[in-house]
Design an enzyme around this catalytic site. Structure first.
Site, PDB file in Angstrom:
ATOM      1  N   MET A  11      -7.788  32.822  45.436  1.00 33.34           N
ATOM      2  CA  MET A  11      -8.756  33.861  44.959  1.00 33.34           C
ATOM      3  C   MET A  11      -9.165  33.701  43.477  1.00 33.34           C
ATOM      4  O   MET A  11      -8.146  33.398  42.687  1.00 33.34           O
ATOM      5  CB  MET A  11      -8.438  35.326  45.126  1.00 33.34           C
ATOM      6  CG  MET A  11      -8.047  35.783  46.443  1.00 33.34           C
ATOM      7  SD  MET A  11      -9.568  35.654  47.334  1.00 33.34           S
ATOM      8  CE  MET A  11     -10.679  36.893  46.871  1.00 33.34           C
ATOM      9  N   LYS A  15     -14.098  28.710  42.909  1.00 29.48           N
ATOM     10  CA  LYS A  15     -14.710  28.032  43.727  1.00 29.48           C
ATOM     11  C   LYS A  15     -16.504  28.003  43.972  1.00 29.48           C
ATOM     12  O   LYS A  15     -17.062  27.132  44.044  1.00 29.48           O
ATOM     13  CB  LYS A  15     -14.047  28.384  45.340  1.00 29.48           C
ATOM     14  CG  LYS A  15     -12.506  27.923  45.329  1.00 29.48           C
ATOM     15  CD  LYS A  15     -11.902  28.211  46.708  1.00 29.48           C
ATOM     16  CE  LYS A  15     -12.116  29.899  47.147  1.00 29.48           C
ATOM     17  NZ  LYS A  15     -11.323  30.892  46.073  1.00 29.48           N
ATOM     18  N   ASP A  86     -19.678  27.753  51.524  1.00 27.97           N
ATOM     19  CA  ASP A  86     -18.648  28.592  50.642  1.00 27.97           C
ATOM     20  C   ASP A  86     -18.058  29.609  51.722  1.00 27.97           C
ATOM     21  O   ASP A  86     -18.271  29.675  52.769  1.00 27.97           O
ATOM     22  CB  ASP A  86     -19.651  29.614  49.906  1.00 27.97           C
ATOM     23  CG  ASP A  86     -18.995  30.315  48.911  1.00 27.97           C
ATOM     24  OD1 ASP A  86     -18.153  29.741  48.459  1.00 27.97           O
ATOM     25  OD2 ASP A  86     -19.436  31.542  48.486  1.00 27.97           O
ATOM     26  N   GLU A  87     -16.866  29.755  51.314  1.00 27.58           N
ATOM     27  CA  GLU A  87     -15.999  30.674  52.064  1.00 27.58           C
ATOM     28  C   GLU A  87     -15.560  30.159  53.642  1.00 27.58           C
ATOM     29  O   GLU A  87     -15.754  30.942  54.487  1.00 27.58           O
ATOM     30  CB  GLU A  87     -16.382  32.065  52.566  1.00 27.58           C
ATOM     31  CG  GLU A  87     -16.968  32.719  50.819  1.00 27.58           C
ATOM     32  CD  GLU A  87     -15.737  33.514  50.292  1.00 27.58           C
ATOM     33  OE1 GLU A  87     -14.400  33.227  50.461  1.00 27.58           O
ATOM     34  OE2 GLU A  87     -16.089  34.437  49.231  1.00 27.58           O
ATOM     35  N   CYS A 147       2.062  36.300  35.920  1.00 22.21           N
ATOM     36  CA  CYS A 147       2.826  35.494  34.991  1.00 22.21           C
ATOM     37  C   CYS A 147       2.137  34.263  34.375  1.00 22.21           C
ATOM     38  O   CYS A 147       2.817  33.651  33.912  1.00 22.21           O
ATOM     39  CB  CYS A 147       4.291  35.356  35.589  1.00 22.21           C
ATOM     40  SG  CYS A 147       4.030  33.881  36.884  1.00 22.21           S
TER      41      CYS A 147
END
Ligand SMILES: [Zn+2]
Length: 193
Positions: A11, A15, A86-87, A147
């Protein structure tokens, strides 16, 4: 012969921005790339990137649509040079096969963007088929939200809490649910296997 590219990332790895950029590159050289998107992702019309640019979609694919037929019909009306997806993880495995067949039968490059796994670390069936068939597999890297190490996983937070179970597909509506990329350590810690 044209190739099927699968560019996968977590995510928020940019993209959609990449897809829009590729569409733009085609048009700059006088060519045209059409955009296909599963209709399951109905947040908004079109493709929208996080940096604020957007692009209209040519084909919204529903579960039972034959993409081979639909794209061929569109091509007869008005020729184009590539198919951007897409997706892709939300497509049916059969639809990924239909796209793959286009690269061979019509010599049309297909560039598919998508997620590898869901918020529990399980492969999406559409993504899995794309891994099976792709001629070229490329990773789009992004950072763990917690992180900044490389994120290889996705997680889902509902009202701020990491979810450990639930529906595979819940669209981020910007209110309750948010998707967060995580590194392996934080994925095991916050979500687990
Ligand atoms: Zn981390």
């Amino acid at each position: 012969m044209a190739k099927f590219f699968f560019r996968y990332g977590s995510m928020n790895s940019g993209k959609s921005t990449m897809l829009i950029q590729v569409a733009h590159n085609y048009s700059e050289t006088g060519q045209r790339a059409i955009i296909v998107k599963p209709s399951v992702d109905t947040k908004q019309e079109g493709i929208h990137s996080r940096v604020g640019i957007s692009k209209p979609v040519d084909i919204y694919a529903s579960e039972n649509d034959d993409l081979y037929k639909e794209i061929k019909t569109l091509y007869k009306k008005d020729k184009f040079d590539a198919v951007l997806v897409d997706e892709v993880q939300f497509l049916q495995p059969k639809q990924v096969e239909q796209l793959y067949r286009l690269t061979v039968d019509m010599n049309l490059p297909v560039i598919a963007y998508g997620l590898r796994t869901d918020f529990m670390g399980m492969a999406f069936p559409g993504a899995s088929r794309a891994f099976d068939l792709a001629n070229m597999i490329e990773e789009i890297r992004t950072k763990c939200t917690l992180c900044s190490k490389k994120a290889d996983h996705n997680s889902r937070r509902k009202n701020g809490e990491f979810e450990k179970s639930g529906e595979q597909v819940v669209i981020d509506d910007g209110t309750q649910v948010e998707y967060v990329p995580l590194c392996s350590k934080h994925f095991l810690q916050k979500v687990g296997l």
